[in-house]
Write an enzyme that holds these catalytic residues in place. Structure first.
Site, PDB file in Angstrom:
ATOM      1  N   GLU A 253      76.985  62.409  53.287  1.00  0.00           N
ATOM      2  CA  GLU A 253      77.260  60.974  53.169  1.00  0.00           C
ATOM      3  C   GLU A 253      77.631  60.501  54.562  1.00  0.00           C
ATOM      4  O   GLU A 253      78.738  60.748  55.040  1.00  0.00           O
ATOM      5  CB  GLU A 253      78.417  60.738  52.188  1.00  0.00           C
ATOM      6  CG  GLU A 253      78.082  61.100  50.744  1.00  0.00           C
ATOM      7  CD  GLU A 253      77.162  60.086  50.072  1.00  0.00           C
ATOM      8  OE1 GLU A 253      76.856  59.045  50.690  1.00  0.00           O
ATOM      9  OE2 GLU A 253      76.747  60.334  48.929  1.00  0.00           O
ATOM     10  N   CYS A 287      81.611  53.118  56.042  1.00  0.00           N
ATOM     11  CA  CYS A 287      80.207  53.510  56.163  1.00  0.00           C
ATOM     12  C   CYS A 287      79.308  52.426  55.593  1.00  0.00           C
ATOM     13  O   CYS A 287      78.234  52.172  56.092  1.00  0.00           O
ATOM     14  CB  CYS A 287      79.980  54.798  55.389  1.00  0.00           C
ATOM     15  SG  CYS A 287      80.499  54.678  53.673  1.00  0.00           S
ATOM     16  N   GLU A 386      76.509  52.146  64.875  1.00  0.00           N
ATOM     17  CA  GLU A 386      77.614  51.881  63.960  1.00  0.00           C
ATOM     18  C   GLU A 386      78.882  51.677  64.780  1.00  0.00           C
ATOM     19  O   GLU A 386      79.306  52.577  65.501  1.00  0.00           O
ATOM     20  CB  GLU A 386      77.766  53.079  63.021  1.00  0.00           C
ATOM     21  CG  GLU A 386      78.800  52.881  61.959  1.00  0.00           C
ATOM     22  CD  GLU A 386      78.943  54.103  61.061  1.00  0.00           C
ATOM     23  OE1 GLU A 386      78.991  55.236  61.578  1.00  0.00           O
ATOM     24  OE2 GLU A 386      79.022  53.917  59.836  1.00  0.00           O
TER      25      GLU A 386
HETATM   26  P1  NAP Z   1      83.539  62.595  61.656  1.00  0.00           P
HETATM   27  O1  NAP Z   1      84.091  62.598  63.005  1.00  0.00           O
HETATM   28  O2  NAP Z   1      82.139  62.961  61.452  1.00  0.00           O
HETATM   29  O3  NAP Z   1      84.491  63.505  60.755  1.00  0.00           O
HETATM   30  C1  NAP Z   1      84.293  63.700  59.381  1.00  0.00           C
HETATM   31  C2  NAP Z   1      84.931  64.999  58.966  1.00  0.00           C
HETATM   32  O4  NAP Z   1      84.269  66.072  59.632  1.00  0.00           O
HETATM   33  C3  NAP Z   1      86.396  65.137  59.344  1.00  0.00           C
HETATM   34  O5  NAP Z   1      87.066  65.912  58.374  1.00  0.00           O
HETATM   35  C4  NAP Z   1      86.319  65.882  60.649  1.00  0.00           C
HETATM   36  O6  NAP Z   1      87.515  66.557  60.964  1.00  0.00           O
HETATM   37  C5  NAP Z   1      85.196  66.839  60.366  1.00  0.00           C
HETATM   38  N1  NAP Z   1      84.537  67.373  61.544  1.00  0.00           N
HETATM   39  C6  NAP Z   1      84.536  66.891  62.813  1.00  0.00           C
HETATM   40  N2  NAP Z   1      83.819  67.690  63.619  1.00  0.00           N
HETATM   41  C7  NAP Z   1      83.349  68.699  62.832  1.00  0.00           C
HETATM   42  C8  NAP Z   1      82.538  69.822  63.076  1.00  0.00           C
HETATM   43  N3  NAP Z   1      82.056  70.078  64.291  1.00  0.00           N
HETATM   44  N4  NAP Z   1      82.235  70.641  62.031  1.00  0.00           N
HETATM   45  C9  NAP Z   1      82.690  70.380  60.794  1.00  0.00           C
HETATM   46  N5  NAP Z   1      83.482  69.333  60.513  1.00  0.00           N
HETATM   47  C10 NAP Z   1      83.794  68.497  61.517  1.00  0.00           C
HETATM   48  O7  NAP Z   1      83.693  61.159  60.976  1.00  0.00           O
HETATM   49  P2  NAP Z   1      84.949  60.221  61.039  1.00  0.00           P
HETATM   50  O8  NAP Z   1      85.066  59.711  62.414  1.00  0.00           O
HETATM   51  O9  NAP Z   1      86.112  60.902  60.427  1.00  0.00           O
HETATM   52  O10 NAP Z   1      84.497  59.113  59.984  1.00  0.00           O
HETATM   53  C11 NAP Z   1      83.672  58.060  60.295  1.00  0.00           C
HETATM   54  C12 NAP Z   1      82.233  58.318  59.898  1.00  0.00           C
HETATM   55  O11 NAP Z   1      82.122  58.662  58.518  1.00  0.00           O
HETATM   56  C13 NAP Z   1      81.362  57.093  60.053  1.00  0.00           C
HETATM   57  O12 NAP Z   1      80.146  57.426  60.663  1.00  0.00           O
HETATM   58  C14 NAP Z   1      81.141  56.634  58.615  1.00  0.00           C
HETATM   59  O13 NAP Z   1      79.992  55.867  58.441  1.00  0.00           O
HETATM   60  C15 NAP Z   1      81.087  57.918  57.889  1.00  0.00           C
HETATM   61  N6  NAP Z   1      81.362  57.701  56.453  1.00  0.00           N
HETATM   62  C16 NAP Z   1      80.347  57.824  55.538  1.00  0.00           C
HETATM   63  C17 NAP Z   1      80.589  57.593  54.186  1.00  0.00           C
HETATM   64  C18 NAP Z   1      79.494  57.679  53.156  1.00  0.00           C
HETATM   65  O14 NAP Z   1      79.808  57.788  51.965  1.00  0.00           O
HETATM   66  N7  NAP Z   1      78.224  57.628  53.521  1.00  0.00           N
HETATM   67  C19 NAP Z   1      81.879  57.257  53.767  1.00  0.00           C
HETATM   68  C20 NAP Z   1      82.867  57.132  54.732  1.00  0.00           C
HETATM   69  C21 NAP Z   1      82.597  57.381  56.065  1.00  0.00           C
HETATM   70  P3  NAP Z   1      88.543  65.945  62.065  1.00  0.00           P
HETATM   71  O15 NAP Z   1      88.632  64.477  61.775  1.00  0.00           O
HETATM   72  O16 NAP Z   1      89.769  66.695  61.815  1.00  0.00           O
HETATM   73  O17 NAP Z   1      87.910  66.219  63.391  1.00  0.00           O
END
Ligand code: NAP
Ligand code: MG
Length: 483
Positions: A253, A287, A386
């Site tokens: 997602e 998102c 985004e």
């Molecule tokens: P992110 O940086 O991709 O992080 C998401 C999750 O992945 C966090 O738990 C993060 O942990 C973890 N993570 C980070 N680096 C990783 C790696 N190398 N390997 C495995 N896991 C890793 O996203 P975010 O900044 O938290 O959230 C924003 C993004 O989420 C936006 O792009 C948004 O569009 C998307 N989103 C999508 C949906 C949907 O349903 N489509 C819903 C909500 C959000 P840490 O934070 O501890 O680093």
């Protein structure tokens, strides 16, 4: 206000510190004060959690082979336990993430509904009888996949964890939940609820830790059978790559750049309300945000004026000590990134119709003003990438074909909105939009029973509804010779 909730890892039914005793501090983004010191899961802690989940999935009669109605009863009990602690979870979520209590309440309510929805599914997950030649019986069974890993972002920490946990557990799987290290606290309440609901040890484990350490380990762990990842597209690709080493299934997602397409025959007041809500809720950190407004040239000025009016009347504040309707962004780096995007938009020729900076009247917190940018063309960085903040990019169109073309000119395809009073326009445009979700005359909206997910680089697979049952089960075909 100080935090007095759980801070340890929840593994195999026990609250435990991390193996090397490491902790990390979280911040309240509205005050910029430290909020809670939380145990940090490293690789060895993820391994412990996965082992516990792996043992639990195979223990006879305890979870996957439990009377399905009894498994459902435990999930109803989870919903009740969460409901009982609703006020506390709302407050914790608001402090940890910065969202207003109004927004946090919507999130917790959605989780309660989701658990109840999937609790009702437990005794309805069934296979088929397949007609085959000869004297044979052939049937399919939908079996749980085993251990599921859940990697969750910081924008809807409680809600998104519940969204994938509920169907995974309903199908008889066990789960390891890794929340974002930016907002780890509300996830720990799933441990509290699991204890109260009498989930067997190891069925649900919660392990806050950093993505690059704990997240990576979970994605590549050979005993994890499915990874539900919600987060950015780039990190999602990395998770998919790691999971591919073991041919582990993934639900992704990911990000979005949703268009709200407004036609001249729309109710402009409704449209202004929906567009405003769709970009300023959760400080735009969604998102499914409607971050692009595609508006017909004949109503451009009037609609923009109404949205600007609403944006300027939006009270800011985390809502803990005032009546804020839009909170701060989650962190200083997030705030910086959003401000950089606004600058890049201006440099590329966009006009700031309102907002554009940090509010002058707040001395703490990572706030960004509700911002509306006009004179945007779809090839600008602010229209393609985004921003993940309270920034609306306004783009004009002159006819339906152009609107569809601009809407689809994006690497993303999560949710699109259509505003019109003409049924034919609504359904025709909907057919042509490359989006996993389309919402007509309201935005954004979702329910536990409606599939959630994106086309193109917005994701893979679906959460919610009956489709999630397919993500968290696998089909076994059984052939029986009757000769
Ligand atoms: P992110 O940086 O991709 O992080 C998401 C999750 O992945 C966090 O738990 C993060 O942990 C973890 N993570 C980070 N680096 C990783 C790696 N190398 N390997 C495995 N896991 C890793 O996203 P975010 O900044 O938290 O959230 C924003 C993004 O989420 C936006 O792009 C948004 O569009 C998307 N989103 C999508 C949906 C949907 O349903 N489509 C819903 C909500 C959000 P840490 O934070 O501890 O680093
Ligand atoms: Mg991040």
């Amino acid at each position: 206000m100080s935090y007095s909730g759980p801070t340890d890892l929840y593994i195999d039914g026990e609250w435990t510190s991390s193996e090397n005793g490491e902790t990390f501090m979280t911040e309240d983004p509205a005050t910029e004060e430290p909020y809670a010191d939380v145990a940090e899961a490293r690789e060895e802690d993820i391994d412990r959690a996965v082992s516990a989940a792996d043992e639990a999935v195979n223990r006879d009669g305890e979870w996957r082979s439990l009377d399905p109605q009894e498994r459902g009863a435990r999930l109803y009990a989870m919903a009740d336990a969460i409901e009982e602690r609703k006020d506390e979870i709302v407050l914790v979520e608001s402090h940890d993430n910065g969202k207003t209590p109004f927004e946090a309440t919507l999130d917790v309510d959605m989780v309660i509904k989701t658990f109840r929805y999937y609790a009702g599914w437990t005794d309805k997950i069934q296979g088929d009888e397949v007609p085959v030649p000869g004297n044979r019986l052939n049937y399919t069974v939908r079996e749980p996949v085993g251990v599921t890993g859940h990697v969750i972002p910081w924008n809807y920490p409680f809600q998104l964890a519940g969204r994938s946990l509920a169907p995974a557990l309903a199908c008889g799987n066990t789960a390891v939940l890794k929340p974002s290290s930016t907002t780890p606290l509300s996830a720990l309440y799933y441990g509290v609820a699991a204890e109260e609901a009498g989930l067997p040890n190891g069925v649900l484990n919660v392990v806050p830790g950093r993505g690059s350490v704990a997240g990576n380990r979970l994605a590549e762990h050979p005993r994890v059978a499915h990874v539900a990842f919600t987060g950015s597209t780039d990190v999602g690709k990395g998770v998919m790559e790691r999971a591919s080493q073991n041919v582990t299934g993934v639900t992704l997602e990911l990000g979005g750049k949703g268009p709200n397409v407004v036609f001249p025959d729309a109710d402009l007041d409704d449209a202004a309300g929906g567009v405003h809500y769709g970009i300023f809720m959760n400080a735009g950190q969604m998102c499914w945000a409607g971050s692009r407004l595609l508006v017909h040239e004949s109503i451009h000025d009037e609609l923009v004026e109404r949205i600007v009016e609403r944006a300027e009347a939006t009270p800011l504040g985390s809502g803990i000590d005032d009546d804020g309707r839009m909170g701060p962004t989650v962190s200083e780096s997030q705030q910086r990134e959003i401000l950089d995007y606004i600058e890049s938009g201006e440099a590329e020729g966009a006009t700031v119709a309102t907002g554009g900076g940090v509010p002058a009247d707040r001395d703490a917190g990572h706030f960004v003003e509700p911002t509306v940018l006009t004179d945007v063309s779809n090839d600008m960085t602010i229209a393609q990438e985004e921003i993940f903040g309270p920034v609306l990019s306004v783009i004009e169109f002159s006819d339906r074909e152009e609107a569809i073309e601009i809407a689809n000119d994006s690497p993303y395809g999560l949710m699109a909105g259509i505003w019109t009073s003409d049924l034919q326009t609504a359904h025709t445009v909907s057919q042509y939009l490359d989006y996993g979700m389309v919402s007509i005359n309201e935005f954004p909206v979702t329910q536990p029973q409606t599939p959630f997910g994106g086309f193109k680089q917005s994701g893979l697979g679906r959460e919610q509804g009956a489709e999630a049952i397919h993500e968290y089960t696998q089909t076994k075909n059984v052939n029986v010779s009757l000769e």
